[in-house]
Design an enzyme around this catalytic site. Structure first.
Site, PDB file in Angstrom:
ATOM      1  N   GLY A  27      -2.296   9.138  12.342  1.00  0.00           N
ATOM      2  CA  GLY A  27      -0.849   9.009  12.495  1.00  0.00           C
ATOM      3  C   GLY A  27      -0.387   7.609  12.175  1.00  0.00           C
ATOM      4  O   GLY A  27      -1.123   6.832  11.568  1.00  0.00           O
ATOM      5  N   ASN A  28       0.832   7.287  12.574  1.00  0.00           N
ATOM      6  CA  ASN A  28       1.352   5.945  12.352  1.00  0.00           C
ATOM      7  C   ASN A  28       2.284   5.551  13.495  1.00  0.00           C
ATOM      8  O   ASN A  28       2.529   6.346  14.400  1.00  0.00           O
ATOM      9  CB  ASN A  28       2.030   5.844  10.981  1.00  0.00           C
ATOM     10  CG  ASN A  28       3.194   6.814  10.866  1.00  0.00           C
ATOM     11  OD1 ASN A  28       4.172   6.714  11.595  1.00  0.00           O
ATOM     12  ND2 ASN A  28       3.078   7.789   9.965  1.00  0.00           N
ATOM     13  N   TYR A  29       2.782   4.320  13.444  1.00  0.00           N
ATOM     14  CA  TYR A  29       3.523   3.763  14.578  1.00  0.00           C
ATOM     15  C   TYR A  29       4.997   4.185  14.641  1.00  0.00           C
ATOM     16  O   TYR A  29       5.710   3.746  15.531  1.00  0.00           O
ATOM     17  CB  TYR A  29       3.472   2.238  14.536  1.00  0.00           C
ATOM     18  CG  TYR A  29       2.127   1.659  14.894  1.00  0.00           C
ATOM     19  CD1 TYR A  29       1.579   1.882  16.154  1.00  0.00           C
ATOM     20  CD2 TYR A  29       1.409   0.903  13.983  1.00  0.00           C
ATOM     21  CE1 TYR A  29       0.343   1.348  16.496  1.00  0.00           C
ATOM     22  CE2 TYR A  29       0.178   0.362  14.315  1.00  0.00           C
ATOM     23  CZ  TYR A  29      -0.355   0.593  15.576  1.00  0.00           C
ATOM     24  OH  TYR A  29      -1.567   0.074  15.903  1.00  0.00           O
ATOM     25  N   SER A  30       5.462   5.006  13.713  1.00  0.00           N
ATOM     26  CA  SER A  30       6.897   5.313  13.692  1.00  0.00           C
ATOM     27  C   SER A  30       7.364   5.909  15.031  1.00  0.00           C
ATOM     28  O   SER A  30       6.760   6.847  15.547  1.00  0.00           O
ATOM     29  CB  SER A  30       7.186   6.312  12.571  1.00  0.00           C
ATOM     30  OG  SER A  30       8.520   6.743  12.672  1.00  0.00           O
ATOM     31  N   ALA A  33       8.306   8.912   8.806  1.00  0.00           N
ATOM     32  CA  ALA A  33       7.195   8.204   8.160  1.00  0.00           C
ATOM     33  C   ALA A  33       6.111   9.254   7.943  1.00  0.00           C
ATOM     34  O   ALA A  33       5.345   9.568   8.854  1.00  0.00           O
ATOM     35  CB  ALA A  33       6.705   7.074   9.052  1.00  0.00           C
TER      36      ALA A  33
END
Ligand code: CTP
Length: 409
Positions: free
Chosen positions: A217-220, A283
């Site tokens: 995943g990512n930090y969005s 994102a």
């Protein structure tokens, strides 16, 4: 359709409309109006004075709108403060038929029944449609009270002349559904610049599973997408928010939770038909595990783990090729560390977008999860608008200000 089978103005479709019914013979006509508005896709809630319930049963309104009807300030099984609930909920409010009595009470600012209290608690535009005997209509107190209401920004729909219930012929008839809807539509138009529009927004970072318990995943945080969705809903649009993140509840936003890029694309393909605007603030993960393990990968059995990642398809570019997307104004976001405008311009062209908002992810004061953002918005028509540091909600409104005049009428 209403009895006079006139088309329903686009602005009213998908809107939250409060119909406040007072005790006049014309109350029965409001059942038909409530039905027509509901069939056209508006969400209609009704509140009635005690006298109104003598003319029409609450069950009729409940039946045609599918929503509970408020008949008093002390609803046993409804919200604790029903007038505040309805006032907050409604984007536009119609008082009809407005009797001489209720007009006088509203003008004095009374709030001792569900109808007058809801009007005081309302936040959106108010339309009042008087209906009464011609002699009552002609009296100075009635006209003075209506002037007071007009002075406070209320729209007053003039009654029609004709046969009255009393047997007299004169001014005082409640206008037909078409006139009431037109009055509602123009009140809505002047207040909500996206009324009748359908806006689809994506938010959050997509999550691509590694096994049943882990993901890439990512930090969005999803805050920017939520801000756009909330701003569009507050401006009258019907909003669908396709998101991986948790968001506060907000009236007018239909939330579609998703996890992966594939799920997001499926949801978008469904929602894009009939949309006016797509704002791709999500994102989307660029890479995902090429294989997903069926069972949890065990530490004991896995001294070292390498992930084979494959590219995730470009969702917004793929959508742009769909027939349904051709009429949709598509806005992307670009997170860039350097050469902001040049890279964003290239992305806009490559993805077939009408506009792109570029954020500088190297800036510490607008990092992931922040309530602020800054950047530049570029349009396919060559326009460039700087977006100095501001709250995400302010930026959302700025983006919509710039998109609104570019939408097809
Ligand atoms: N986007 C998308 N599908 C992807 C990746 C991105 O629809 N697989 C969308 C994003 O929602 C955003 C825009 O494309 O609106 C730009 O996203 P960004 O991550 O900045 O660009 P990428 O295409 O991922 O390019 P790069 O990773 O090379 O910067």
């Amino acid at each position: 359709m209403p009895l006079d089978s006139s088309p329903i103005p686009d602005e009213l479709k998908g809107l939250r409309i409060a119909l406040l019914v007072a005790g006049g013979i014309a109350a029965y006509k409001i059942v038909d109006l409530a039905s027509a508005l509901t069939q056209a896709g508006a969400d209609v809630r009704v509140a009635m004075t005690a006298s109104a319930t003598r003319f029409v049963g609450a069950a009729s309104f409940q039946g045609v709108t599918g929503n509970p009807v408020l008949t008093g300030l002390w609803a046993a099984d409804g919200p604790a403060e029903p007038h505040v609930f309805l006032g907050d909920w409604a984007q536009v409010t119609l008082l009809a038929p407005a009797t001489a009595n209720i007009i006088s009470r509203v003008a004095r600012g009374q709030s001792d029944d569900i109808v007058t209290a809801t009007l005081l608690a309302s936040r959106g535009p108010v339309v009042v449609a008087p209906a009464m005997n011609d002699a009552m209509w002609s009296k100075a107190p009635v006209q003075e009270n209506l002037s007071t209401l007009r002075g406070r920004g209320v729209t007053v729909v003039e009654p029609e002349s004709g046969h009255l219930a009393s047997g007299h012929v004169g001014a005082g008839r409640l206008p037909g559904a078409a006139a009431l809807m037109d009055a509602l539509a123009s009140a809505v138009r002047s207040r909500y610049d996206l009324a009748g529009r359908c806006v689809v927004v994506t938010a959050g970072g997509t999550r691509e599973p590694i096994d049943p318990v882990r993901f890439v995943g990512n930090y969005s945080s999803g805050k920017m997408g939520f801000a756009v969705a909330a701003a569009a809903a507050d401006r009258g649009a019907r909003v669908t928010l396709v998101t991986t993140a948790m968001h506060p509840a907000h009236p007018g936003i239909d939330v579609r939770p998703v996890e992966t890029a594939d799920e997001m694309l499926e949801e978008l393909k469904r929602e894009i038909a009939g949309a006016d605007v797509l704002v791709m603030a999500a994102a989307v993960a660029d890479f995902r595990p090429a294989r997903v393990a069926d069972n949890k990968i065990r530490r004991e059995e896995t001294p070292r783990l390498s992930l084979d990642l494959e590219q995730v398809p470009d969702l917004v570019a793929a959508l742009g090729k769909e027939k349904d997307a051709q009429k949709v104004f598509r806005v992307g976001f670009a997170a860039e560390g350097s050469d902001l405008a040049a890279k964003a311009l290239e992305k806009m062209k490559k993805k077939g977008l009408q506009a792109i908002v570029a954020n500088d992810i190297s800036r510490k004061d607008i990092a992931f999860g922040s309530d602020h953002n800054a950047g530049v918005m570029l349009f396919a028509d060559g326009t460039r608008e700087d977006l100095p540091r501001m709250t995400k909600r302010e930026m959302a409104d700025r983006i919509l200000d710039l998109v609104r005049p570019r939408l097809n009428s």
